[in-house]
Design a protein around this motif. Structure first.
Motif, mmCIF file in Angstrom:
data_model
loop_
_atom_site.group_PDB
_atom_site.id
_atom_site.type_symbol
_atom_site.label_atom_id
_atom_site.label_comp_id
_atom_site.label_asym_id
_atom_site.label_seq_id
_atom_site.Cartn_x
_atom_site.Cartn_y
_atom_site.Cartn_z
ATOM 1 N N HIS A 151 4.589 13.380 -0.491
ATOM 2 C CA HIS A 151 4.270 12.070 -1.052
ATOM 3 C C HIS A 151 5.462 11.416 -1.745
ATOM 4 O O HIS A 151 5.350 10.311 -2.249
ATOM 5 C CB HIS A 151 3.130 12.176 -2.079
ATOM 6 N N GLN A 182 1.943 8.528 11.292
ATOM 7 C CA GLN A 182 0.773 7.652 11.464
ATOM 8 C C GLN A 182 1.099 6.384 12.254
ATOM 9 O O GLN A 182 0.325 5.423 12.238
ATOM 10 C CB GLN A 182 0.173 7.316 10.093
ATOM 11 N N ASP A 240 0.883 -1.167 0.000
ATOM 12 C CA ASP A 240 0.000 0.000 0.000
ATOM 13 C C ASP A 240 0.919 1.214 0.000
ATOM 14 O O ASP A 240 1.642 1.437 0.974
ATOM 15 C CB ASP A 240 -0.858 -0.112 1.271
ATOM 16 N N SER A 257 -0.792 6.230 -2.187
ATOM 17 C CA SER A 257 -2.126 6.489 -1.638
ATOM 18 C C SER A 257 -2.509 7.972 -1.543
ATOM 19 O O SER A 257 -2.587 8.543 -0.460
ATOM 20 C CB SER A 257 -2.243 5.815 -0.263
ATOM 21 N N GLY A 266 -7.406 8.302 -0.907
ATOM 22 C CA GLY A 266 -8.134 9.062 0.109
ATOM 23 C C GLY A 266 -9.320 9.715 -0.601
ATOM 24 O O GLY A 266 -9.234 10.858 -1.036
ATOM 25 N N ASP A 276 -9.544 1.048 7.319
ATOM 26 C CA ASP A 276 -8.309 0.257 7.229
ATOM 27 C C ASP A 276 -8.517 -1.165 7.753
ATOM 28 O O ASP A 276 -7.934 -2.111 7.225
ATOM 29 C CB ASP A 276 -7.165 0.956 7.978
ATOM 30 N N VAL A 282 3.912 4.354 4.789
ATOM 31 C CA VAL A 282 3.249 5.584 5.250
ATOM 32 C C VAL A 282 4.143 6.279 6.285
ATOM 33 O O VAL A 282 4.830 5.617 7.064
ATOM 34 C CB VAL A 282 1.870 5.261 5.884
ATOM 35 N N ARG A 337 -8.358 -7.456 1.858
ATOM 36 C CA ARG A 337 -7.122 -7.819 1.139
ATOM 37 C C ARG A 337 -6.686 -9.245 1.464
ATOM 38 O O ARG A 337 -6.219 -9.965 0.589
ATOM 39 C CB ARG A 337 -5.987 -6.855 1.506
ATOM 40 N N TYR A 391 -11.179 6.596 9.540
ATOM 41 C CA TYR A 391 -10.004 6.108 8.806
ATOM 42 C C TYR A 391 -9.648 4.679 9.259
ATOM 43 O O TYR A 391 -9.418 3.788 8.432
ATOM 44 C CB TYR A 391 -8.872 7.086 9.103
ATOM 45 N N HIS A 411 -4.269 3.185 -2.041
ATOM 46 C CA HIS A 411 -5.438 3.265 -1.157
ATOM 47 C C HIS A 411 -5.908 4.728 -1.157
ATOM 48 O O HIS A 411 -5.572 5.510 -0.261
ATOM 49 C CB HIS A 411 -5.002 2.818 0.247
ATOM 50 N N ASN A 455 -4.655 11.597 -2.075
ATOM 51 C CA ASN A 455 -5.964 12.070 -1.644
ATOM 52 C C ASN A 455 -6.634 12.856 -2.764
ATOM 53 O O ASN A 455 -6.021 13.736 -3.368
ATOM 54 C CB ASN A 455 -5.793 12.944 -0.403
ATOM 55 N N HIS A 489 -1.752 5.161 14.513
ATOM 56 C CA HIS A 489 -2.886 4.618 13.748
ATOM 57 C C HIS A 489 -2.632 3.151 13.376
ATOM 58 O O HIS A 489 -3.492 2.292 13.572
ATOM 59 C CB HIS A 489 -3.096 5.465 12.496
ATOM 60 N N PHE A 490 -1.440 2.870 12.855
ATOM 61 C CA PHE A 490 -1.166 1.489 12.423
ATOM 62 C C PHE A 490 -1.065 0.544 13.613
ATOM 63 O O PHE A 490 -1.602 -0.552 13.587
ATOM 64 C CB PHE A 490 0.082 1.448 11.538
ATOM 65 N N TYR A 539 2.493 -1.279 4.530
ATOM 66 C CA TYR A 539 1.903 0.057 4.433
ATOM 67 C C TYR A 539 3.051 1.055 4.469
ATOM 68 O O TYR A 539 3.664 1.254 5.515
ATOM 69 C CB TYR A 539 0.977 0.329 5.624
HETATM 70 N N1 ARG Z 1 -4.151 8.855 2.078
HETATM 71 C C1 ARG Z 1 -3.433 8.737 3.308
HETATM 72 C C2 ARG Z 1 -2.632 9.991 3.572
HETATM 73 O O1 ARG Z 1 -2.356 10.743 2.671
HETATM 74 C C3 ARG Z 1 -2.485 7.568 3.302
HETATM 75 C C4 ARG Z 1 -3.141 6.236 3.233
HETATM 76 C C5 ARG Z 1 -2.205 5.141 3.621
HETATM 77 N N2 ARG Z 1 -2.786 3.847 3.531
HETATM 78 C C6 ARG Z 1 -3.635 3.315 4.423
HETATM 79 N N3 ARG Z 1 -4.112 2.126 4.177
HETATM 80 N N4 ARG Z 1 -3.968 3.960 5.521
HETATM 81 O O2 ARG Z 1 -2.278 10.232 4.726
#
Ligand code: ARG
Length: 566
Positions: free
Chosen positions: A131, A334, A117, A120, A159, A310, A330, A317, A306, A157, A122, A337-338, A328
């Motif tokens: 990014h 975050q 992933d 991703s 946004g 996920d 990212v 998946r 969010y 993924h 937005n 979050h994970f 992921y």
């Molecule tokens: N769109 C999100 C951002 O810009 C990132 C997404 C990452 N992927 C996920 N499965 N949460 O922060």
């Protein structure tokens, strides 16, 4: 032969340990003067009741040399082994040629699936320098895993869900225009969005309307849907142009909104397992036992979050792809979050929750202090690439004014420099981006690698087709420290590719490529490649050829093209 040196050496050490244990203790030496492989005797001191120095001396005397292992020395408690260096050199070079441009590939991943992933983006938001890392690292991992035989699924993924899209529709209907939006792209959508927030305080009706439109999107109302699809297309048109330039690909674009109708079952399952508790009208999973704040899954107004998406996405998946790992890529912002949603899945009893990996990375800022995320101060990735390409063009015009395809080469160099800046050091480090630094042809940069590769090509081109010449290379010409150093680094490439995958760390490849390029340039200064002795020349040309091949392959795994000429 060369892959088995450690095994062979282990079989020659007469110590009270299994061959496998012995083998695991053997390392490559850092300095060729101390041999090629070393075995430390410290662990044996207790069992053998002697000092490591004595053990090394005793074991050295007992080693039987042969045509592969030609010398052994006992030094300060180490056994230092010297292999047949010409054999080693030749083995590595023939491995490179046998791989036909795909050196480092393997099938260790056969039958295994990895989901990645990354990037991703937005919808309705600009694609900014924040990014860069997720795109560069995710795409490199995609190529690396593919080279190792894994089945890889690249997932963007998107946004594409949230109350902001209700606001966007209101703003667009009031002040927007399709033609302008088509022409100006995300910048226009952003302008409308900002205007909405400016007008909102003096016109509370806007808030109401936005809420109503958002509800219509959720219900699948055709007009709302159509407008949302329009915004999505405008955004993706722009983003796709960048992906094309960066050679980045995805297999799935299922983003947040794809899971709109796929959250009820997972939520019910969490409820059934007694994991969900009510808190002020909201539904949460309490994680205090694990030192984390609660994972919020349903707001008091019934809307999802969010994390809810996920969780639904991970379950989907797993069912769809049956992954062995789901990565992921990212930013570390975050982290929580994970950790939270991985924990929720683990508590729900999914044993595959352990296969979810947050591949975190640091922040990018520009040298002039511009940050990636601050509002109104975003630095567009496109602008950074354009500027890097323009600067690369100037440097090339200066260095090599007669170069054919100058624009194409400038694009390859500029794009490579930008990508490499996100791949050169361990991903967790914050990056301060500087055009001058990433474009320095003599620095530890992508242009330096590309330039070294092009240099190899031009040497090969100058002599014509050396392989067609009747003179066989004389490998005795390769018996020198500079060649040995270079060739050993080339020989380390396949392992580096595997380590990069295992640690989700493309920088392992970047660092090795820099070492290879530096070792090559040293080799080229010290050893005469072009010479009157054709047999020597042909042997050295093979080293040049192999160097070009591995640099090109390594760059390709990082998503960077190597121009033939520079
Ligand atoms: N769109 C999100 C951002 O810009 C990132 C997404 C990452 N992927 C996920 N499965 N949460 O922060």
């Amino acid at each position: 032969m060369f892959n088995n040196y450690k095994q062979l050496i282990a079989s020659k050490i007469k110590a009270p340990l299994s061959t496998a244990e012995l083998e695991s203790l053997i390392t490559e030496t850092a300095d060729d003067a101390f041999g090629d492989y070393a075995f430390p005797c410290f662990k044996l001191a207790r069992v053998m009741r002697m000092s490591p120095v004595q053990i090394a001396q005793k074991l050295a005397a007992e080693v039987e040399l042969d045509e592969h292992i030609v010398k052994v020395e006992a030094v300060n408690g180490y056994l230092n082994f010297f292999v047949n260096r010409l054999e080693l050199t030749w083995d590595i070079i023939s491995d490179v040629f046998a791989a036909r441009g795909l050196y480092g590939n393997s099938d260790i991943g056969a039958g295994k699936t990895v989901c990645i992933d990354y990037s991703s983006v937005n919808i309705c938001k600009s694609f900014h320098i924040g990014h860069l890392s997720t795109t560069a690292i995710g795409s490199a991992l995609y190529k690396i895993y593919t080279a190792l035989g894994y089945n890889v699924v690249g997932i963007n993924h998107l946004g594409d869900y949230g109350t902001q899209f209700g606001k966007m529709i209101v703003a667009f209907k009031l002040w927007g225009d399709r033609e302008v939006a088509e022409r100006e792209g995300v910048a226009e959508l952003q302008r409308l969005y900002v205007k909405f927030h400016q007008e909102e305080p003096s016109n509370p009706q806007l808030t109401e309307q936005a809420r109503a439109w958002f509800a219509r999107i959720e219900k699948g109302d055709p007009e709302a849907q159509e407008l949302f699809e329009f915004f999505k297309r405008v955004t993706l048109d722009e983003v796709m142009k960048i992906y094309r330039r960066l050679n980045v690909k995805f297999d799935s674009w299922n983003g947040e909104s794809f899971f709109n109708d796929k959250m009820d079952k997972p939520l019910q399952m969490l409820r059934d397992k007694g994991l969900i508790t009510e808190s002020q009208g909201a539904q949460i999973v309490d994680l205090s036992e694990y030192g984390m704040p609660p994972c919020l899954l349903v707001k008091s107004d019934g809307s999802s979050l969010y994390a809810t998406r996920d969780i639904a996405a991970a379950i989907w998946r797993k069912r769809e792809y049956d992954f062995d790992k789901c990565l992921y890529v990212v930013a570390y912002q975050q982290n929580l979050h994970f950790k939270q949603f991985f924990k929720v899945l683990e508590l729900a009893g999914f044993d595959w929750a352990k296969d979810l990996v947050h591949v975190a990375f640091g922040m990018v800022s520009l040298e002039d202090g511009a940050m990636s995320t601050r509002k109104g101060n975003v630095v567009l990735l496109k602008d950074v690439i354009d500027k890097a390409v323009a600067k690369a063009g100037e440097i090339i015009a200066d260095k090599n004014p007669n170069l054919p395809n100058r624009d194409k080469v400038a694009e390859q160099v500029g794009v490579g420099a930008v990508l490499f800046s996100a791949l050169e050091s361990s991903r967790i480090k914050d990056i301060v981006f500087s055009y001058d630094r990433v474009l320095n042809f003599d620095g530890e940069t992508s242009p330096y690698l590309q330039y070294t590769c092009a240099r190899c090509n031009s040497i090969l081109e100058k002599v014509g087709d050396y392989k067609a010449s009747k003179v066989v290379g004389d490998y005795r010409a390769l018996d020198d420290p500079e060649t040995l150093r270079l060739v050993k680094l080339i020989g380390a490439f396949p392992q580096a590719v595997q380590d990069a995958a295992a640690k989700y760390e493309p920088s392992i490849i970047s660092a090795l490529l820099i070492d290879i390029a530096q070792a090559f340039n040293r080799f080229y200064i010290v050893r005469r490649v072009i010479s009157d002795n054709l047999a020597e020349q042909n042997a050295r040309l093979q080293v040049v050829d192999a160097t070009a091949s591995v640099l090109k392959r390594g760059l390709a795994l990082l998503g960077i093209e190597a121009p033939d000429k520079m």
